[in-house]
Structure formats: structure tokens, C-alpha cells
Design an enzyme around this catalytic site. Structure first.
Site, PDB file in Angstrom:
ATOM      1  N   LYS A  54       0.735  -1.099   0.054  1.00  0.00           N
ATOM      2  CA  LYS A  54      -0.224  -0.104   0.179  1.00  0.00           C
ATOM      3  C   LYS A  54       0.953   1.089   0.035  1.00  0.00           C
ATOM      4  CE  LYS A  54      -3.989  -2.537   1.932  1.00  0.00           C
ATOM      5  NZ  LYS A  54      -4.670  -3.036   3.039  1.00  0.00           N
ATOM      6  N   GLN A  98      -5.019  -1.567   9.216  1.00  0.00           N
ATOM      7  CA  GLN A  98      -4.861  -3.301   8.763  1.00  0.00           C
ATOM      8  C   GLN A  98      -5.424  -3.466   9.634  1.00  0.00           C
ATOM      9  OE1 GLN A  98      -3.943  -3.292   5.361  1.00  0.00           O
ATOM     10  NE2 GLN A  98      -4.066  -5.221   6.035  1.00  0.00           N
ATOM     11  N   ASP A 121     -11.060   2.467   3.621  1.00  0.00           N
ATOM     12  CA  ASP A 121     -11.505   0.986   3.442  1.00  0.00           C
ATOM     13  C   ASP A 121     -12.707   0.925   3.005  1.00  0.00           C
ATOM     14  OD1 ASP A 121      -9.587  -0.875   3.613  1.00  0.00           O
ATOM     15  OD2 ASP A 121      -9.070   0.134   5.581  1.00  0.00           O
TER      16      ASP A 121
HETATM   17  N1  GUN Z   1      -7.252  -7.195   5.742  1.00  0.00           N
HETATM   18  C1  GUN Z   1      -7.622  -7.964   4.864  1.00  0.00           C
HETATM   19  N2  GUN Z   1      -7.878  -6.847   3.358  1.00  0.00           N
HETATM   20  C2  GUN Z   1      -8.091  -5.950   4.206  1.00  0.00           C
HETATM   21  C3  GUN Z   1      -8.238  -4.375   3.754  1.00  0.00           C
HETATM   22  O1  GUN Z   1      -8.883  -4.449   2.737  1.00  0.00           O
HETATM   23  N3  GUN Z   1      -8.305  -3.230   4.414  1.00  0.00           N
HETATM   24  C4  GUN Z   1      -7.550  -3.395   5.534  1.00  0.00           C
HETATM   25  N4  GUN Z   1      -7.646  -2.414   6.457  1.00  0.00           N
HETATM   26  N5  GUN Z   1      -7.222  -4.345   6.314  1.00  0.00           N
HETATM   27  C5  GUN Z   1      -7.026  -5.579   5.175  1.00  0.00           C
END
Ligand code: GUN
Length: 284
Positions: A54, A98, A121
Site C-alpha cells: 500500500k 490494517q 477502506d
Molecule cells: N485486511 C485484509 N484486507 C484488508 C483491507 O482491505 N483493508 C484493511 N484495512 N485490512 C485488511
């Protein structure tokens, strides 16, 4: 005759380049670049890889990324305080915490504390509710990425039978809402679903997100169906594989996503789009 592959790496790179061009134009006009705060709590190795990817995408898009890498011993109060501080920071457009979080932290509470306008998100009940009510704002990244891939097939989804395997908050549920928004007829299958194979056999579109390697058998796929595999599972031999038995499914499907290189990169591309959108909404 094998299925055509939906190349998530390529589509994702195109989207990040588009976002990057818009950011460059904005910066050239004297405005600041969008900024994404990424919060990682603990040392889950898979999460560390996602967060690194990211941050790399932020660089490619020309965003500022702020990184908070915090110990697993962090308290819920400390995390909520950080989220509130980021909510109030006018230099921050997007906040990503996350998941999964350590067990002593209530993830729902953390998500509900994020300012919905910075919830890149798309997990906040406000954004989820907007998607359910056919007025999406910030859309959950993975299901939105799935929809962009489906668009690339050129197949009209209106009235198609779509089966979503898995009902998680991150993948299955929002994917079902997205498909419904696209006017498909949607069936959501989960661990208590009876006759799963028959439901998949009837599907024109299959979206699998259960996190179990090869859970959806290739011979369940209806000839000509589109198969979107959201699973990213690491096998004992170190290789990544999806939730769908790829080699058999690809002989029957019309389109299929590979793992890796399918939906995974799309999630990151849609996160970049959401961060730009959040920035534009907050600082028009
Ligand atoms: N953990 C697995 N997929 C995601 C996601 O798309 N966003 C976040 N914040 N955590 C995750």
C-alpha cells in the site's frame, strides 16, 4: 479452450497511473498531494506485506503516506486516540487501519471511530450503509476492484446469476451489495449453506472469498461462467493459491482471475482511488 485471464496487475497499474496523473495535475495547480495514514498494529507477516504494498502504491500515485507501525501491546484506548488525532488532522485525507487487529482490540469500535469521510477502506457502517442504499460514497476496495474486473470482461451483469462464496464483512457481504447494485441476481453462500456445489453450478458469475485453498472445485463451474477468486492462501510449499481450483476451473470458465496477480493488486488500486476521492471531497 481455456478461459481468458483477467490481469489484475495490468488493470491496477492503469488505475494507479490515472490517479497519479490527477494528483500531478493537482500539485501542479498548487494544491497539496493527497495523504494516506496507514496504521499497522502488531507483527502479522501477511499484514506487513500488504501494508508495504500500500505504501509503495502511494509513492506511485504521488501521495504522501504516513506510516504508524505500532506494537501488539498497544491498548485499544491508545489506538482510538490515534484515530481521533488523524480524524482531526486537516493534512490527512485517508485513514487505513490494517486488519486483523490483536484480539484485545475491538476492530468494530476502531472502524466506527474513523471519520466516514476519511474511511478509505469503506468499512465504516456509514459507507457500508450508503452502498446498501444504492448511493455509494467510499466503497470497500476489494469488492469494488472485483466490479472493475467484471466490467473489463464487457459482459452485461444485469439479470445474471451471481454466487458469492463467503459472507465476510471485507469481501462477501460488500461484494453481494456491489453485484446487486449492478442488478445481478445474487446468492450469498456461507459455512451453513446447503448444496453449495449446486448453487455454484447455476452461477454465471462466481466470486469466491473464503480463505480456504481450492475450496471451490473446478468442476462446479458452469461452462462459460466468470470466476473471480479473492482468496490469497499460502500453501506449506510457500506458493500462493486462491479459493478456486484454478487449473480445472480455467478449462470451463470464460474469464478467470489468477492468484497471485488477480484481485490482490486491484484492492490496492481502489484504495488509491478512494484516497484521491476522499481528498477531493474534503478539500474541493
Ligand atoms: N485486511 C485484509 N484486507 C484488508 C483491507 O482491505 N483493508 C484493511 N484495512 N485490512 C485488511
Amino acid at each position: 479452450m481455456g478461459a481468458q485471464l483477467l490481469d489484475g496487475k495490468l488493470i491496477s497499474a492503469e488505475i494507479i497511473a490515472e490517479v497519479g496523473a490527477k494528483v500531478a495535475a493537482r500539485v501542479a495547480a498548487g494544491r497539496r498531494a493527497p495523504a494516506l495514514a496507514v496504521v499497522l498494529v502488531g507483527d502479522d507477516p501477511a499484514s506487513a506485506v500488504y501494508v508495504r504494498n500500500k505504501k509503495l502504491a502511494c509513492e506511485k500515485a504521488g501521495f504522501r503516506s504516513l506510516s504508524y507501525e505500532l506494537p501488539a501491546s498497544l491498548t485499544e484506548t491508545e489506538l482510538l486516540d490515534l484515530v481521533r488525532k488523524l480524524n482531526e488532522d486537516p493534512e490527512v485525507d485517508g485513514i487505513l487501519v490494517q486488519l486483523p487487529l490483536p484480539k484485545h482490540i475491538d476492530a468494530d469500535r476502531v472502524i466506527e471511530t474513523i471519520n466516514p469521510l476519511k474511511d478509505v477502506d469503506g468499512f465504516h457502517p456509514y459507507n457500508f450503509g450508503r452502498l446498501a442504499l444504492k448511493m455509494p460514497l467510499l466503497r470497500p476496495c476489494t469488492p469494488h476492484g472485483v466490479m472493475v474486473m467484471l466490467e473489463k470482461t464487457g459482459v452485461d451483469l444485469v439479470g445474471k446469476d451471481a454466487v458469492v462464496v463467503g459472507a465476510s464483512n471485507i469481501v462477501g457481504r460488500p461484494a453481494a451489495l456491489e453485484l446487486l447494485l449492478a442488478r445481478a441476481t445474487v446468492t450469498v453462500c456461507h459455512s451453513k449453506t446447503r448444496d453449495l456445489a449446486d448453487k455454484v453450478r447455476a452461477a454465471d458469475v462466481v466470486v469466491a472469498g473464503v480463505g480456504i485453498p481450492n475450496f471451490v472445485k473446478g468442476d462446479w463451474i458452469k461452462p462459460g461462467a466468470i470466476v473471480i477468486d479473492v482468496g490469497i492462501n499460502r500453501l506449506d510449499n510457500g506458493k500462493l493459491c486462491g479459493d478456486v481450483e484454478f487449473d480445472v476451473a480455467r478449462e470451463r470458465a470464460s474469464w478467470i482471475t489468477p492468484v497471485p496477480g488477480g484481485v490482490g493488486p486491484m484492492t490496492i488500486a481502489m484504495l488509491m482511488r478512494n484516497t484521491l476521492d476522499a481528498c477531493l471531497n474534503l478539500n474541493p
